[in-house]
Design a protein around this motif. Structure first.
Motif, PDB file in Angstrom:
ATOM      1  N   TYR A   1       0.897  -1.155   0.000  1.00 53.05           N
ATOM      2  CA  TYR A   1       0.000   0.000   0.000  1.00 53.05           C
ATOM      3  C   TYR A   1       0.928   1.196   0.000  1.00 53.05           C
ATOM      4  CZ  TYR A   1      -4.107  -2.810   1.126  1.00 53.05           C
ATOM      5  OH  TYR A   1      -5.129  -3.711   1.083  1.00 53.05           O
ATOM      6  N   PHE A   2       0.903   1.966  -1.077  1.00 51.47           N
ATOM      7  CA  PHE A   2       1.777   3.122  -1.203  1.00 51.47           C
ATOM      8  C   PHE A   2       1.260   4.185  -0.237  1.00 51.47           C
ATOM      9  CE2 PHE A   2       4.019   6.463  -3.458  1.00 51.47           C
ATOM     10  CZ  PHE A   2       5.124   5.789  -3.945  1.00 51.47           C
ATOM     11  N   THR A   3       2.062   4.545   0.735  1.00 49.81           N
ATOM     12  CA  THR A   3       1.585   5.533   1.713  1.00 49.81           C
ATOM     13  C   THR A   3       2.042   6.935   1.278  1.00 49.81           C
ATOM     14  OG1 THR A   3       3.503   5.665   3.168  1.00 49.81           O
ATOM     15  CG2 THR A   3       2.059   3.759   3.468  1.00 49.81           C
TER      16      THR A   3
ATOM     17  N   ASP B   1      -6.417  -0.139  -5.874  1.00 52.00           N
ATOM     18  CA  ASP B   1      -7.869   0.078  -5.772  1.00 52.00           C
ATOM     19  C   ASP B   1      -8.279   0.546  -4.377  1.00 52.00           C
ATOM     20  OD1 ASP B   1      -7.503  -2.252  -4.347  1.00 52.00           O
ATOM     21  OD2 ASP B   1      -8.634  -3.533  -5.725  1.00 52.00           O
ATOM     22  N   THR B   2      -7.312   1.131  -3.650  1.00 51.93           N
ATOM     23  CA  THR B   2      -7.596   1.525  -2.263  1.00 51.93           C
ATOM     24  C   THR B   2      -7.190   2.976  -2.019  1.00 51.93           C
ATOM     25  OG1 THR B   2      -5.453   0.592  -1.689  1.00 51.93           O
ATOM     26  CG2 THR B   2      -7.359  -0.792  -1.259  1.00 51.93           C
TER      27      THR B   2
ATOM     28  N   ALA C   1      -7.312   2.518   7.314  1.00 53.32           N
ATOM     29  CA  ALA C   1      -7.160   2.788   5.887  1.00 53.32           C
ATOM     30  C   ALA C   1      -6.841   4.261   5.649  1.00 53.32           C
ATOM     31  CB  ALA C   1      -8.432   2.390   5.155  1.00 53.32           C
ATOM     32  N   SER C   2      -7.551   5.171   6.356  1.00 60.20           N
ATOM     33  CA  SER C   2      -7.258   6.579   6.069  1.00 60.20           C
ATOM     34  C   SER C   2      -5.888   6.982   6.568  1.00 60.20           C
ATOM     35  CB  SER C   2      -8.350   7.520   6.580  1.00 60.20           C
ATOM     36  OG  SER C   2      -8.979   6.982   7.676  1.00 60.20           O
TER      37      SER C   2
ATOM     38  N   PRO D   1      -4.520   8.901  -0.916  1.00 58.67           N
ATOM     39  CA  PRO D   1      -5.501   9.225  -1.959  1.00 58.67           C
ATOM     40  C   PRO D   1      -4.873   9.949  -3.146  1.00 58.67           C
ATOM     41  CG  PRO D   1      -5.870  10.570   0.006  1.00 58.67           C
ATOM     42  CD  PRO D   1      -4.750   9.635   0.339  1.00 58.67           C
ATOM     43  N   GLY D   2      -3.620  10.366  -3.005  1.00 54.00           N
ATOM     44  CA  GLY D   2      -2.935  11.047  -4.102  1.00 54.00           C
ATOM     45  C   GLY D   2      -2.227  10.081  -5.052  1.00 54.00           C
TER      46      GLY D   2
END
Ligand code: HOC
Length: 389
Positions: free
Chosen positions: A132-134, A160-161, A223-224, A229-230
Motif C-alpha cells: 500500500y503506497f503511503t 484500488d484503495t 485505511a485513512s 488518496p494522491g
C-alpha cells in the motif's frame, strides 16, 4: 474434523463455528451492498467446460511457470490484512504452507507478522510483498528495502484503495483492530473461548511491518492513515525505477488501465476488485479477464482474484487467459477453521479439484489448458457498456 471438509464451502461453514462473528464477517463480507462480491462468484458458475475426448491424461502435471520459476499449480496465496486476527497461527502458517506445497505467498503491508518473521517462517519460499503506497516516502522506502533485504521476489502494488471501501458488516459488528472489549465482544468471548485465549496469549495485533497504529482503530480509520488518496501513475513510474524485482499492479478491471500500466513498465497486472471489498458494482473479474489478456498481450503476466472458491474456478481462469489465480478468502476460511492444517486442507481441496477437472477435460498439463476448453460469455455486452468485453 478438517478431513470432513470436502470443499472450501465446508471450511467456510467450519470457520463460522470457530471464529467470533466480527472476525468471520471481516473476511466474508464486502463493500456496500456486496454486489460485486456476489458477481465474482456468479461469473465462475456461468462457465461451461468443453472436454477433448480420447486424450491420455495419466501422469498429470499441474505445474506452471510464473516469473521464470515452476510453481505446483497456477495459484498464489493472496495478501490479506491482520491474518493473526483470523487465527493466531497467522501469516507465518500461510507462508509455511505455501513453501511446503510449492506456490508463492504474498505478504500484505497491513499483515500482522513482519516481513522478516515471514521470511523466517518460509526460508526457501517464493515470497511476494504487497505494497500500500503511503503518503510518507520514508515509510515506502523502509518497506521496499526490508522486502528486498529479505529476498522477496515480487512486489504487488495495490491501486484500488485510494480510500477505504465501506464495509457495513464491520460497522454493525463494531470491529476494531485489535478488538475492543465491549458488552458484545465479551459475549462473543464466552462463545469462542479458544479463539480469545489464543489471542490473549500470543501477543497483540500489531502491524509488524508498519509502525503500530495507536488505540483500537476501525479498519476504515486504519485505511485513512495508511492509504494515499494522491496515488497516481507517477508512483508507478517511481516504483518501476526503484524495485528491481518483478512488479505487478493489483486492482485493475479495465483493458485500458491494464494496457497503460504494462506500457509504463509493470510486468503485469492482477485483475482484481479487492474481492468486492472496495468499489461495489465494479465488474466481476472473470468477465473482464479475456479482454484484459487481449489488451496486454501474451508477454505480460496476468493474475486474477475474487470469487475463487473451487479448483474448477482455477481451470476456468487459466483457460480464459490468467497465468494464475490468487486466493484469499479460500485459505482464510481454512485458517479460521483449523490454523495451519486448515490452510493446507484448503490448498489440498483446490489442488485435487483442479487436477481432477483438468484430466476430465482431456488435458494432461496445465500449460495445455486453452480457450477452447471453456464456453463463457462475459456478462458484459449490456451490463458494462463502456468496456469492450
Ligand atoms: C480497511 C483496512 O486488503 C482488506 C485488506 C486490508 C485493508 C487494510 C485497510 O481488508 O481488504
Amino acid at each position: 474434523r478438517l478431513e470432513h471438509a470436502l470443499t472450501v464451502r465446508d471450511l467456510r461453514a467450519a470457520a463460522r463455528r470457530t471464529t467470533p462473528r466480527a472476525v468471520f464477517d471481516y473476511v466474508d463480507g464486502a463493500a456496500e451492498e456486496e454486489i460485486t462480491a456476489a458477481r465474482n462468484v456468479a461469473a465462475y458458475r456461468r462457465v461451461t467446460f468443453l472436454p477433448d475426448a480420447l486424450r491420455p491424461v495419466a501422469d498429470p502435471d499441474t505445474s506452471v511457470e510464473l516469473f521464470g520459476s515452476r510453481v505446483a499449480m497456477p495459484l498464489v496465496f493472496a495478501p490479506t490484512g491482520y491474518t493473526r486476527m483470523m487465527h493466531h497461527h497467522g501469516e507465518a502458517a500461510v507462508a509455511g504452507v505455501a513453501e511446503h506445497v510449492g506456490v508463492p505467498y504474498a505478504l500484505s503491508t497491513v499483515g500482522s507478522t513482519s516481513i522478516e518473521d515471514v521470511r523466517a517462517a518460509a526460508p526457501g519460499g517464493d515470497l511476494w510483498f504487497q505494497l500500500y503506497f503511503t503518503a510518507d516516502p520514508a515509510v515506502n522506502e523502509d518497506l521496499l528495502s526490508r522486502a528486498e533485504a529479505a529476498g522477496y521476489s515480487t512486489l504487488v502494488l495495490t491501486v484500488d484503495t485510494t480510500v477505504s471501501g465501506m464495509r457495513y458488516r464491520d460497522v454493525v459488528n463494531g470491529l476494531t483492530i485489535p478488538p475492543t472489549l465491549t458488552a458484545r465482544t465479551v459475549l462473543d468471548m464466552s462463545r469462542f473461548p479458544v479463539w480469545w485465549f489464543n489471542k490473549l496469549t500470543t501477543g497483540g495485533l500489531t502491524f509488524a511491518s508498519l509502525a503500530d497504529v495507536p488505540g483500537n482503530p476501525t479498519p476504515g480509520e486504519v485505511a485513512s492513515m495508511v492509504f494515499d488518496p494522491g496515488l497516481g501513475l507517477t508512483a508507478l513510474d517511481w516504483l518501476r525505477r526503484r524495485w528491481r524485482g518483478n512488479l505487478l499492479v493489483k486492482g485493475v478491471t479495465t483493458p485500458a488501465s491494464a494496457a497503460e500500466i504494462v506500457e509504463r513498465g509493470a510486468d503485469g497486472v492482477v485483475v482484481s476488485n479487492h474481492g468486492g471489498r472496495q468499489l461495489d458494482r465494479s465488474a466481476a473479474t472473470l468477465d473482464v479477464l479475456p479482454a484484459i489478456r487481449a489488451a496486454v498481450g501474451r508477454q505480460a503476466t496476468v493474475l486474477i482474484d475474487g470469487g475463487v472458491l473451487h479448483g474448477q474456478d482455477v481451470v476456468a481462469a487459466r483457460a480464459l487467459g490468467a497465468d494464475a489465480v490468487m486466493i484469499g478468502r479460500a485459505y482464510l476460511y481454512g485458517l479460521m477453521a483449523g490454523g495451519r492444517d486448515g490452510v493446507l486442507r484448503a490448498y489440498e481441496i483446490l489442488a485435487q479439484e483442479y487436477q481432477r477437472s483438468m484430466q476430465l477435460l482431456g488435458v494432461r498439463r496445465s500449460e495445455d489448458l486453452a480457450e477452447r476448453h471453456v464456453a463463457f460469455a462475459p456478462h458484459g455486452a449490456g451490463e458494462y457498456p463502456n468496456v469492450s468485453v
